[in-house]
Design an enzyme around this catalytic site. Structure first.
Site: not given
Length: 386
Positions: A215, A238
């Site tokens: 993430d 991310h």
């Protein structure tokens, strides 16, 4: 033969100068990777935190693996500074069914609570044993591996973190935090395993670190200001995100964020700001500078309508944002996306942007409801002035 012995060499008496150390093994820790050593950690912490001699040092020795259940180390301590030196490995229970937690520590594995002058270093390892948690659909029930809660003047690193059930490090309600020389590692497919999450905190510095998770490498959440992230290798993951902000109509604020000298490698996003429609507050005075992109899907993205199903006409205000000196490649057709809601984004500046596609084609850009400028931008952003 006359031998003269200097009095200064012989007159020193008394005990040698013993450092103010608290080795968890001396407090009963086994370090065999299976025995629950939580009580030994807490006993050693109580002794160290109560010490008034200089800087007490709690030592987790090298060459051993210490398993602990969720533990909270409470402050304040009597000394101005306290050092937790992790030379060995601390591991969580291998399976989530073996975790034991109460209502006070169910959301974190290791928590440092309201401690000033805390240093956590030593070059050792924290293994969050997150794999058994990742198939659990409700991410809110997964614990954070390491949380600094209400701590001031914290230094963390060098240290390596593996496989947190959720985000690896949370910085919550802190003032003055330096995270440096850490490695945060989890599989690219592991859900919600952010590297560092920051909320309600001031003067947080992250530097000289590698973050490779499933993430956000860093997520900067509401209540955060004066955040500086520099010389970080991010990817996969991310990207480095401001937000998301304003969920469920909340008032959210983030300001004075400076992100520089970052290498994004195969990340889903690079520099991202994400806010929900229906919220309020602001995200302002945010700069991303000197950014290297290697096969990044969304190198530059502002999304003021994050996960929006319909336009509601209000949201978190985004202003005074600069993207400067971006260079590298994208694996998508679109390199820049500035998706602002009807309230608009103001004073968004792009300077010295040179992003090319991995396949050699020129990537595109898109924007809506944005006021700002673009100087020396490839690709060009047609809705911004030059």
């Amino acid at each position: 033969m006359l031998v003269i012995v200097s009095p200064s060499l012989c007159s020193k008496t008394g005990k040698p100068n013993i450092p103010n150390t608290f080795d968890i093994v001396k407090y009963g820790a086994k370090g065999d990777g299976h025995t629950d050593d939580s009580n030994a950690f807490l006993k050693a912490w109580e002794a160290a935190c109560s010490s008034t001699k200089g800087t007490p040092i709690l030592i987790v020795p090298a060459g051993k693996i210490f398993m602990t259940q969720p533990v909270t180390f409470h402050g304040p301590c009597k000394s101005e500074t306290i050092n937790v030196m992790i030379r060995g490995t601390i591991t969580a229970p291998q399976n989530r069914e073996h975790w034991k937690s109460d209502s006070n520590d169910h959301d974190s594995w290791i928590t440092f609570n309201h401690i000033s002058g805390l240093v956590v270093n030593g070059g050792g390892t924290l293994n969050g044993q997150g794999a058994s948690w990742w198939d659990k659909k409700d991410a809110s029930n997964r614990p954070t591996a390491l949380r600094f809660l209400g701590c001031d003047n914290v230094k963390h690193g060098p240290l390596t973190h593996f496989n947190s059930p959720r985000n690896h490090i949370s910085v919550t309600g802190c003032d003055g935090v330096l995270i440096s020389n850490v490695n945060l590692i989890a599989p690219e497919t592991s859900p919600n395993t952010d590297g560092v999450d920051i909320s309600s905190s001031t003067k947080v510095f992250i530097e000289h670190s590698t973050i490779s998770t499933g993430d956000d490498c860093v997520a900067i959440n509401s209540g955060s200001k004066f955040i500086n992230i520099t010389n970080v290798k991010c990817g996969p993951g991310h990207g480095i995100s401001v937000g998301s902000l304003g969920k469920h109509g909340e008032c959210a604020t983030v300001e004075e964020v400076y992100v520089s000298h970052i290498i994004f490698t195969r990340t889903t996003n690079g520099a991202r700001i994400k806010t929900w429609e229906g919220g309020s507050g602001y995200a302002r005075k945010i700069t991303y500078d000197n950014i290297t992109l290697i096969g990044v899907k969304n190198p530059v993205i502002i999304d003021q309508q994050y996960n929006a199903l319909e336009s509601v006409g209000r949201g978190v205000k985004i202003s005074d944002v600069t993207f400067r000196n971006f260079r590298g490649t994208t694996k998508d057709k679109k390199a820049i996306e500035l998706n602002c809601a009807r309230i608009g984004c103001t004073n968004v500046v792009l300077e010295e942007i040179n992003i090319t596609s991995l396949n050699g084609n020129r990537p595109s850009s898109s924007c809506s409801n944005v006021q700002g400028s673009c100087y020396s931008c490839n690709p060009t952003v047609t809705c911004l002035g030059h």
